[in-house]
Design an enzyme around this catalytic site. Structure first.
Site, PDB file in Angstrom:
ATOM      1  N   ASN A 116     -46.098  -7.777  14.383  1.00 58.14           N
ATOM      2  CA  ASN A 116     -46.890  -8.876  13.820  1.00 58.14           C
ATOM      3  C   ASN A 116     -48.096  -8.344  13.068  1.00 58.14           C
ATOM      4  O   ASN A 116     -48.660  -7.312  13.401  1.00 58.14           O
ATOM      5  CB  ASN A 116     -47.317  -9.858  14.926  1.00 58.14           C
ATOM      6  N   PHE A 120     -55.390 -12.585  13.246  1.00 58.84           N
ATOM      7  CA  PHE A 120     -56.317 -13.511  13.933  1.00 58.84           C
ATOM      8  C   PHE A 120     -56.397 -14.870  13.242  1.00 58.84           C
ATOM      9  O   PHE A 120     -57.489 -15.375  12.948  1.00 58.84           O
ATOM     10  CB  PHE A 120     -57.733 -12.926  14.028  1.00 58.84           C
ATOM     11  N   SER A 183     -56.838  -4.840  17.850  1.00 60.51           N
ATOM     12  CA  SER A 183     -55.751  -5.345  17.019  1.00 60.51           C
ATOM     13  C   SER A 183     -55.704  -4.541  15.729  1.00 60.51           C
ATOM     14  O   SER A 183     -56.747  -4.292  15.117  1.00 60.51           O
ATOM     15  CB  SER A 183     -55.956  -6.823  16.686  1.00 60.51           C
ATOM     16  N   ASN A 185     -54.609  -5.496  12.913  1.00 60.33           N
ATOM     17  CA  ASN A 185     -54.463  -6.347  11.730  1.00 60.33           C
ATOM     18  C   ASN A 185     -55.757  -6.867  11.122  1.00 60.33           C
ATOM     19  O   ASN A 185     -55.732  -7.678  10.211  1.00 60.33           O
ATOM     20  CB  ASN A 185     -53.531  -7.523  12.060  1.00 60.33           C
ATOM     21  N   THR A 186     -56.893  -6.441  11.667  1.00 61.92           N
ATOM     22  CA  THR A 186     -58.179  -6.745  11.033  1.00 61.92           C
ATOM     23  C   THR A 186     -58.766  -5.408  10.597  1.00 61.92           C
ATOM     24  O   THR A 186     -59.025  -4.548  11.450  1.00 61.92           O
ATOM     25  CB  THR A 186     -59.126  -7.465  12.028  1.00 61.92           C
ATOM     26  N   LYS A 222     -60.372  -4.841  25.625  1.00 54.31           N
ATOM     27  CA  LYS A 222     -58.927  -4.600  25.417  1.00 54.31           C
ATOM     28  C   LYS A 222     -58.745  -3.456  24.437  1.00 54.31           C
ATOM     29  O   LYS A 222     -59.293  -3.483  23.333  1.00 54.31           O
ATOM     30  CB  LYS A 222     -58.259  -5.871  24.893  1.00 54.31           C
ATOM     31  N   ASN A 251     -53.034  -3.203  23.668  1.00 54.32           N
ATOM     32  CA  ASN A 251     -52.674  -4.054  22.540  1.00 54.32           C
ATOM     33  C   ASN A 251     -51.404  -3.483  21.883  1.00 54.32           C
ATOM     34  O   ASN A 251     -50.758  -2.594  22.445  1.00 54.32           O
ATOM     35  CB  ASN A 251     -53.847  -4.079  21.548  1.00 54.32           C
TER      36      ASN A 251
HETATM   37  C1  LIG Z   1     -47.399 -12.357  17.630  1.00 50.83           C
HETATM   38  C2  LIG Z   1     -48.427 -11.642  18.445  1.00 50.83           C
HETATM   39  C3  LIG Z   1     -49.757 -11.980  18.299  1.00 50.83           C
HETATM   40  C4  LIG Z   1     -50.723 -11.326  19.043  1.00 50.83           C
HETATM   41  N1  LIG Z   1     -52.018 -11.688  18.914  1.00 50.83           N
HETATM   42  C5  LIG Z   1     -52.957 -11.098  19.679  1.00 50.83           C
HETATM   43  C6  LIG Z   1     -54.299 -11.511  19.604  1.00 50.83           C
HETATM   44  O1  LIG Z   1     -54.661 -12.428  18.866  1.00 50.83           O
HETATM   45  N2  LIG Z   1     -55.211 -10.873  20.369  1.00 50.83           N
HETATM   46  C7  LIG Z   1     -54.864  -9.852  21.236  1.00 50.83           C
HETATM   47  O2  LIG Z   1     -55.718  -9.317  21.934  1.00 50.83           O
HETATM   48  N3  LIG Z   1     -53.576  -9.462  21.333  1.00 50.83           N
HETATM   49  C8  LIG Z   1     -52.631 -10.052  20.598  1.00 50.83           C
HETATM   50  N4  LIG Z   1     -51.334  -9.659  20.701  1.00 50.83           N
HETATM   51  C9  LIG Z   1     -50.999  -8.517  21.595  1.00 50.83           C
HETATM   52  C10 LIG Z   1     -50.536  -8.979  22.980  1.00 50.83           C
HETATM   53  O3  LIG Z   1     -51.535  -9.683  23.641  1.00 50.83           O
HETATM   54  C11 LIG Z   1     -50.105  -7.760  23.823  1.00 50.83           C
HETATM   55  O4  LIG Z   1     -51.241  -6.943  24.058  1.00 50.83           O
HETATM   56  C12 LIG Z   1     -49.037  -6.918  23.161  1.00 50.83           C
HETATM   57  O5  LIG Z   1     -48.103  -7.733  22.497  1.00 50.83           O
HETATM   58  C13 LIG Z   1     -48.283  -6.049  24.161  1.00 50.83           C
HETATM   59  O6  LIG Z   1     -47.624  -6.839  25.131  1.00 50.83           O
HETATM   60  P1  LIG Z   1     -46.044  -7.192  25.043  1.00 50.83           P
HETATM   61  O7  LIG Z   1     -45.330  -5.896  24.813  1.00 50.83           O
HETATM   62  O8  LIG Z   1     -45.739  -7.839  26.362  1.00 50.83           O
HETATM   63  O9  LIG Z   1     -45.901  -8.111  23.911  1.00 50.83           O
HETATM   64  C14 LIG Z   1     -50.348 -10.291  19.965  1.00 50.83           C
HETATM   65  C15 LIG Z   1     -48.996  -9.966  20.109  1.00 50.83           C
HETATM   66  C16 LIG Z   1     -48.036 -10.625  19.370  1.00 50.83           C
HETATM   67  C17 LIG Z   1     -46.589 -10.250  19.557  1.00 50.83           C
END
Ligand SMILES: Cc1cc2nc3c(=O)[nH]c(=O)nc-3n(C[C@H](O)[C@H](O)[C@H](O)COP(=O)(O)O)c2cc1C
Length: 370
Positions: A116, A120, A183, A185-186, A222, A251
């Site tokens: 992704n 944000f 993240s 993406n910023t 985080k 993350n």
């Molecule tokens: C579509 C998407 C959007 C996410 N948006 C955020 C976010 O806004 N803030 C954040 O701290 N992590 C965000 N994450 C990261 C998740 O919180 C998590 O740390 C990461 O996906 C690893 O966990 P997983 O393997 O169970 O997905 C996002 C993940 C995905 C897939």
């Protein structure tokens, strides 16, 4: 059943549209009088052995929904209905912003992963705070973590003020607060993980939270899986020095190693954070490093690649007080929490533990005392 629905419907849809559709159904179901309680009865954990006290909060279990699914806090009750023991909303930024242009969410089904670059997209801290303020509080209100990040247009030099603004608006409604500096993406966000930037940021957020709430709001940071091991140690030391409550690791990653998906397709997708199964190994490694460094003095929340009860259990044995997941929810569907909880209950019993809390860090502690 869900696998069929996923293959026939969701898999054919644009992932972001599928997300909105599924989230709409979840919210709709939880708004039907009587239905929410009924679904909860089937899906939410009731095993007393899983009850978890962490961050001064009493949780029905250790398994939460990671940030990013409910960015604006619009579906907390529906998500809790599905069995998540707590819901982390956000990332919320100081100002509302649309995020990156679409498409910005991609599935790598073969890898049970997602990429992704949402960027944000969220309604901003003022609107989210008003929504949280309007939530009725009852004994069954789920624990809500609030994850905050930097508004894209705010310069790196002004980042602290942006986080402080969000903190002032949101801290009083948060059961815990997360400073997200990880993240991908910023632009520039992850530079804030360097301790010289992180120290003033975390201190200012702590101060702002204390200024705006009479009670102690637990504060966590985080971090990214892409940090070098020495940087992880530095963040851990800083968290201890500043009296933070915990660390969430990890993350998404900017790495693309070891994927089964077609390399050309992965390249075509382009930039973004990779999550899901490919993160499993590194997330566990980061957890072990944090545990070794902090020795149980901080609450560790492990996230990244957790798909099964066994994955969650391994994190707990290696020192995670709490665990979270996101990507596997997309592939596993509404019975995911139930499966994870059942598996955890079975493992607590098979391991001869009094309860889940007694198992936290036991793999590490056993090695240390051997
Ligand atoms: C579509 C998407 C959007 C996410 N948006 C955020 C976010 O806004 N803030 C954040 O701290 N992590 C965000 N994450 C990261 C998740 O919180 C998590 O740390 C990461 O996906 C690893 O966990 P997983 O393997 O169970 O997905 C996002 C993940 C995905 C897939």
């Amino acid at each position: 059943m869900y696998k069929l629905l996923f293959d026939l419907v969701f898999k054919k849809m644009d992932p972001e549209k599928a997300h909105h559709l599924a989230f709409f159904w979840i919210r709709l179901a939880s708004s039907v009088p009587g239905l929410r309680g009924l679904v909860r009865l089937v899906l939410a954990p009731r095993d007393r052995a899983l009850r978890t006290d962490a961050l001064g909060l009493a949780l029905p279990g250790p398994f939460g929904l990671a940030a990013g699914f409910d960015k604006n806090g619009v579906g907390i009750d529906g998500l809790s209905m599905l069995g998540f023991d707590y819901v982390e909303i956000g990332t919320v930024t100081g100002e509302a912003q649309p995020g990156n242009p679409q498409p910005r969410l991609f599935r790598l089904v073969e890898d049970r992963a997602l990429i992704n670059r949402m960027g944000f997209n969220n309604q901003g801290s003022a609107r989210v705070a008003a929504r949280l303020a309007a939530r009725p509080h009852t004994s069954s209100t789920p624990v809500v973590g609030v994850n905050i990040g930097k508004t894209k247009v705010v310069e790196e030099a002004d980042a602290v003020a942006d986080y402080v603004k969000s903190t002032e608006r949101l801290a009083r409604y948060a059961d815990y607060l997360v400073v997200n500096v990880s993240s991908p993406n910023t632009p520039g966000l992850r530079n804030l993980q360097a301790v010289e930037h992180l120290r003033p940021l975390l201190s200012a957020v702590r101060e702002a939270a204390d200024r705006t709430t009479p009670h102690h709001v637990p504060l966590l940071v985080k971090i990214a899986p892409d940090l070098a091991d020495e940087d992880i140690d530095e963040v851990a030391d800083l968290a201890l020095e500043l009296g933070l409550d915990g660390i969430i690791a990890t993350n998404t990653t900017i790495g693309r190693e070891g994927l089964r998906s077609d390399a050309a397709r992965v390249a075509e997708i382009g930039m973004g954070g990779l999550s899901g199964a490919p993160l499993k190994e590194r997330a566990l490694e980061v957890l072990r490093r944090l545990r070794a460094r902090t020795g149980g003095r901080l609450v560790l929340v492990s996230v990244g690649g957790i798909e099964t009860a066994e994955d969650a259990w391994q994190r707990i044995l290696h020192g995670a007080d709490l665990v979270q997941g996101y990507s596997a929810f997309i592939y596993e569907g509404p019975f995911w929490c139930r499966r994870v909880h059942k598996g955890l209950s079975a493992r607590v019993r098979a391991g001869g533990f009094r309860n889940l809390a007694a198992a936290v860090g036991s793999a590490v502690d056993a090695r240390e005392t051997a």
